[in-house]
Design a protein around this motif. Structure first.
Motif, PDB file in Angstrom:
ATOM      1  N   LEU A 279      12.449  19.618  28.577  1.00 15.52           N
ATOM      2  CA  LEU A 279      11.183  19.561  27.857  1.00 15.52           C
ATOM      3  C   LEU A 279      10.497  20.900  28.053  1.00 15.52           C
ATOM      4  CD1 LEU A 279       9.907  16.025  28.915  1.00 15.52           C
ATOM      5  CD2 LEU A 279      11.387  16.647  27.001  1.00 15.52           C
TER       6      LEU A 279
ATOM      7  N   GLU B  57       9.898  16.370  19.894  1.00 12.37           N
ATOM      8  CA  GLU B  57       9.797  14.921  19.730  1.00 12.37           C
ATOM      9  C   GLU B  57      11.153  14.247  19.538  1.00 12.37           C
ATOM     10  OE1 GLU B  57       8.313  11.106  19.597  1.00 12.37           O
ATOM     11  OE2 GLU B  57       7.438  12.948  20.367  1.00 12.37           O
TER      12      GLU B  57
ATOM     13  N   ARG C 215      12.508  13.552  22.915  1.00 13.67           N
ATOM     14  CA  ARG C 215      11.714  12.505  23.551  1.00 13.67           C
ATOM     15  C   ARG C 215      12.034  11.134  22.956  1.00 13.67           C
ATOM     16  NH1 ARG C 215       7.179  14.808  26.302  1.00 13.67           N
ATOM     17  NH2 ARG C 215       7.364  17.044  26.191  1.00 13.67           N
TER      18      ARG C 215
ATOM     19  N   ARG D  63      13.244   7.657  24.831  1.00 14.59           N
ATOM     20  CA  ARG D  63      12.541   6.378  24.665  1.00 14.59           C
ATOM     21  C   ARG D  63      13.439   5.273  24.131  1.00 14.59           C
ATOM     22  NH1 ARG D  63       8.960   9.562  21.667  1.00 14.59           N
ATOM     23  NH2 ARG D  63       7.326  10.376  23.009  1.00 14.59           N
TER      24      ARG D  63
ATOM     25  N   ILE E   3      15.939  14.630  33.069  1.00 12.94           N
ATOM     26  CA  ILE E   3      14.900  15.374  32.360  1.00 12.94           C
ATOM     27  C   ILE E   3      14.490  16.562  33.220  1.00 12.94           C
ATOM     28  CG2 ILE E   3      12.587  15.277  31.324  1.00 12.94           C
ATOM     29  CD1 ILE E   3      14.666  13.436  30.000  1.00 12.94           C
TER      30      ILE E   3
ATOM     31  N   LYS F  45       6.327  14.521  31.344  1.00  8.22           N
ATOM     32  CA  LYS F  45       7.408  13.742  31.966  1.00  8.22           C
ATOM     33  C   LYS F  45       6.956  12.333  32.319  1.00  8.22           C
ATOM     34  CE  LYS F  45       7.974  16.566  35.372  1.00  8.22           C
ATOM     35  NZ  LYS F  45       6.985  17.564  35.026  1.00  8.22           N
TER      36      LYS F  45
ATOM     37  N   LEU G 209       6.571  10.185  29.233  1.00  4.68           N
ATOM     38  CA  LEU G 209       7.885   9.848  28.696  1.00  4.68           C
ATOM     39  C   LEU G 209       8.570   8.789  29.547  1.00  4.68           C
ATOM     40  CD1 LEU G 209       9.947  10.448  26.501  1.00  4.68           C
ATOM     41  CD2 LEU G 209      10.826  12.295  27.941  1.00  4.68           C
TER      42      LEU G 209
END
Length: 186
Positions: free
Chosen positions: A9, A51, A54, A58, A67, A75, A78
């Motif tokens: 990220l 995104e 992410r 998810r 991550i 973080k 998420l």
């Protein structure tokens, strides 16, 4: 053999609210535990630039991820989204998940955010099975292993001390005792 997908990220991932960049869309409805596609939970209205990554974290609930991200990249948000999705889809129960952080503060924040997300889900009047899973998660949140790596290891050693080769009933040295032992040894 299990594969871990490493995702990075990036800092500064949120677009400026006045930039005209896309905002988070309404969350789609869950296809249930059979499809294992989670109802997306977005804790923020602004979509980050990464995104797509992410969203994988998810929603790909059968995939393990590592991550890698710096401070302020989202973080915790998420991780909360992923854990809530695991619980609400019925993929896992909260007491079957180990969420490990580096600091006590991060662990406390994570547990508080999980509680808030599950309470919000329960009060939103969703499908009865989703509400039941959120309620079950709330009932077990204090038993959930949301902790530092030190606390997780301590819990595992205390659960099976003989097998681990440690004295039953041991305790972890606090910072003052740890400093004293270190000074004595060195």
């Amino acid at each position: 053999a299990r594969v871990l997908h490493v995702l990075r990220l990036h800092f500064g991932v949120r677009p400026d609210p006045g930039s005209g960049e896309p905002q988070a869309p309404p969350a789609p409805r869950s296809s249930g535990p059979e499809g294992r596609r989670a109802e997306t939970v977005h804790m923020s209205a602004a979509l980050p630039h990464d995104e797509a990554i992410r969203e994988r974290v998810r929603s790909e609930l059968r995939t393990s991820f590592v991550i890698s991200a710096g401070a302020g990249t989202g973080k915790t948000t998420l991780l909360v989204d992923r854990i809530v999705n695991l619980v609400l889809t019925g993929f896992l129960k909260l007491d079957q998940i180990a969420a490990v952080t580096f600091t006590e503060n991060a662990a406390t924040t994570l547990k508080l955010r999980l509680r808030d997300a599950l309470e919000r889900t329960r009060s939103e009047g969703r499908a009865p099975d989703i509400v039941a899973r959120a309620s079950e998660g709330l009932a077990s949140i204090e038993r959930a292993q949301v902790s530092t790596i030190h606390a997780l290891c301590t819990a595992m050693l205390q659960e099976r001390p003989i097998e681990a080769g440690v004295t039953p009933g041991f305790r972890v040295a606090d910072e003052a005792l740890s400093d004293f032992i270190f000074e004595e040894a060195w």
